[in-house]
Design a protein around this motif. Structure first.
Motif, short mmCIF file in Angstrom:
data_model
loop_
_atom_site.label_atom_id
_atom_site.label_comp_id
_atom_site.label_asym_id
_atom_site.label_seq_id
_atom_site.Cartn_x
_atom_site.Cartn_y
_atom_site.Cartn_z
N ARG A 179 -12.95 -7.27 -3.96
CA ARG A 179 -11.90 -7.01 -2.98
C ARG A 179 -11.30 -5.62 -3.21
O ARG A 179 -11.31 -5.10 -4.32
CB ARG A 179 -10.80 -8.05 -3.11
N THR A 180 -10.75 -5.05 -2.15
CA THR A 180 -10.06 -3.77 -2.26
C THR A 180 -8.76 -3.82 -1.48
O THR A 180 -8.63 -4.55 -0.49
CB THR A 180 -10.92 -2.61 -1.75
N THR A 181 -7.79 -3.02 -1.95
CA THR A 181 -6.52 -2.90 -1.23
C THR A 181 -6.31 -1.48 -0.71
O THR A 181 -5.20 -1.12 -0.30
CB THR A 181 -5.34 -3.28 -2.16
N ILE A 182 -7.39 -0.68 -0.68
CA ILE A 182 -7.24 0.71 -0.25
C ILE A 182 -7.03 0.81 1.25
O ILE A 182 -6.48 1.81 1.74
CB ILE A 182 -8.46 1.55 -0.70
N ILE A 183 -7.42 -0.21 2.00
CA ILE A 183 -7.17 -0.28 3.44
C ILE A 183 -6.65 -1.67 3.77
O ILE A 183 -6.74 -2.59 2.96
CB ILE A 183 -8.44 0.01 4.27
N THR A 184 -6.12 -1.82 4.96
CA THR A 184 -5.64 -3.11 5.42
C THR A 184 -6.75 -3.84 6.17
O THR A 184 -7.75 -3.23 6.60
CB THR A 184 -4.44 -2.96 6.36
N ALA A 185 -6.55 -5.12 6.37
CA ALA A 185 -7.51 -5.89 7.16
C ALA A 185 -7.61 -5.36 8.58
O ALA A 185 -8.69 -5.33 9.18
CB ALA A 185 -7.13 -7.37 7.15
N ALA A 186 -6.47 -4.92 9.13
CA ALA A 186 -6.49 -4.36 10.48
C ALA A 186 -7.33 -3.10 10.54
O ALA A 186 -8.09 -2.87 11.51
CB ALA A 186 -5.06 -4.06 10.94
N GLU A 200 -8.48 -10.64 3.25
CA GLU A 200 -8.85 -9.71 2.17
C GLU A 200 -10.12 -8.96 2.55
O GLU A 200 -10.99 -9.49 3.25
CB GLU A 200 -9.07 -10.47 0.86
N ILE A 201 -10.24 -7.73 2.05
CA ILE A 201 -11.38 -6.87 2.42
C ILE A 201 -12.32 -6.78 1.23
O ILE A 201 -11.92 -6.39 0.13
CB ILE A 201 -10.91 -5.46 2.84
#
Length: 277
Positions: A179-186, A200-201
């Motif tokens: 998973r990454t949090t560098i971008i949002t799901a949107a 989650e991406i």
């Protein structure tokens, strides 16, 4: 990329192209592209801490996004290609992730290929073929192809090894990505990058292997774009392609003494996040 002023604490996610699944039949899944992250709280491949953030001084930088490897026909799938960030002024490579390994095919020499994450091995009627190795800090190994079942192993993912051949004439599952949090799901949905699962991406999942014609379930692709495996021989089933722009591995071909094509790996991605001023 042209940087007009110094950028500090640049976060990045670099994912290479995924490997193609093996062709022929009862073949291994493709390994995911290597994954390297500098995002605080996220992980790099093979359970590695995030890397140091970058300082980008003014000047030109070449960003290369690795392409997915082609699925095999009567052979092993092709490796994906590398993703990188290079400073043009002195040709210094700041970050480089290795392309995922190709899945093996049904042959005595049908081992998985090494890569960012390793390709799964193909099945065979004698001996055990080994999955390809993953790169340290980027991804895990592919699964083995075992004589007892004669089906392929799953491709390795950034977050987990590909599964060895299962029971009941079934190929191995692909290893999960990260998973990454560098971008949002949107953002992921808008730009069609990554695989969104429960908000989650995910990136860099391994491809599922090809099974025998009587497999007891479909091998599951790794979270992060790795495609599910297939089984059947009427007359055969081609492997499935990985989900676009995830670095996921392609699926292995399936069947009984017939010739299918492996699925293609997915292109990788390079994402930078920074604050101006």
């Amino acid at each position: 990329l042209i940087v007009p002023e110094t950028l500090f604490d640049v976060e990045y996610l670099v994912v290479a192209g995924g490997g193609g699944g093996g062709g022929h039949w009862r073949s291994g899944g493709g390994g995911a592209g290597g994954l390297i992250s500098s995002v605080t709280g996220d992980r790099s491949g093979r359970d590695t801490d995030p890397q140091a953030k970058l300082q980008l001084n003014p000047g030109a930088y070449t960003i290369t996004v690795g392409g997915g490897g082609a699925g095999g026909s009567l052979n092993t799938g092709s490796n994906g290609t590398d993703s990188s960030i290079v400073r043009d002024a002195d040709s210094t490579t700041l970050v480089s992730a290795d392309g995922g390994g190709g899945g093996g095919f049904y042959d005595a020499g049908g081992v998985g290929t090494a890569g960012g994450s390793g390709g799964g091995a193909g099945g065979f009627d004698t001996g055990t073929r080994s999955g390809g190795a993953g790169t340290a800090g980027q991804g895990f190994a592919g699964g083995d192809g075992l004589t007892t079942v004669q089906c392929g192993g799953g491709g390795g993912g950034a977050g987990a090894e590909g599964a060895d051949t299962g029971s009941g004439d079934t190929g191995g599952d692909g290893g999960d990505g990260l998973r990454t949090t560098i971008i949002t799901a949107a953002d992921a949905v808008e730009y069609e990058i990554g695989e969104v699962i429960s908000g989650e991406i995910w990136f860099a999942g391994g491809g599922g292997a090809g099974s025998y014609f009587s497999g007891n379930n479909f091998p599951i692709g790794g979270q992060g774009g790795g495609t599910d495996g297939v089984y059947g021989n009427d007359p055969f089933l081609d492997g499935l392609d990985a989900l676009r722009q995830t670095g996921g591995g392609g699926g292995g071909a399936s069947g009984d003494n017939v010739n299918g094509d492996g699925g293609d790996g997915a292109d990788g991605i390079v994402i930078l996040r920074y604050t101006l001023g």
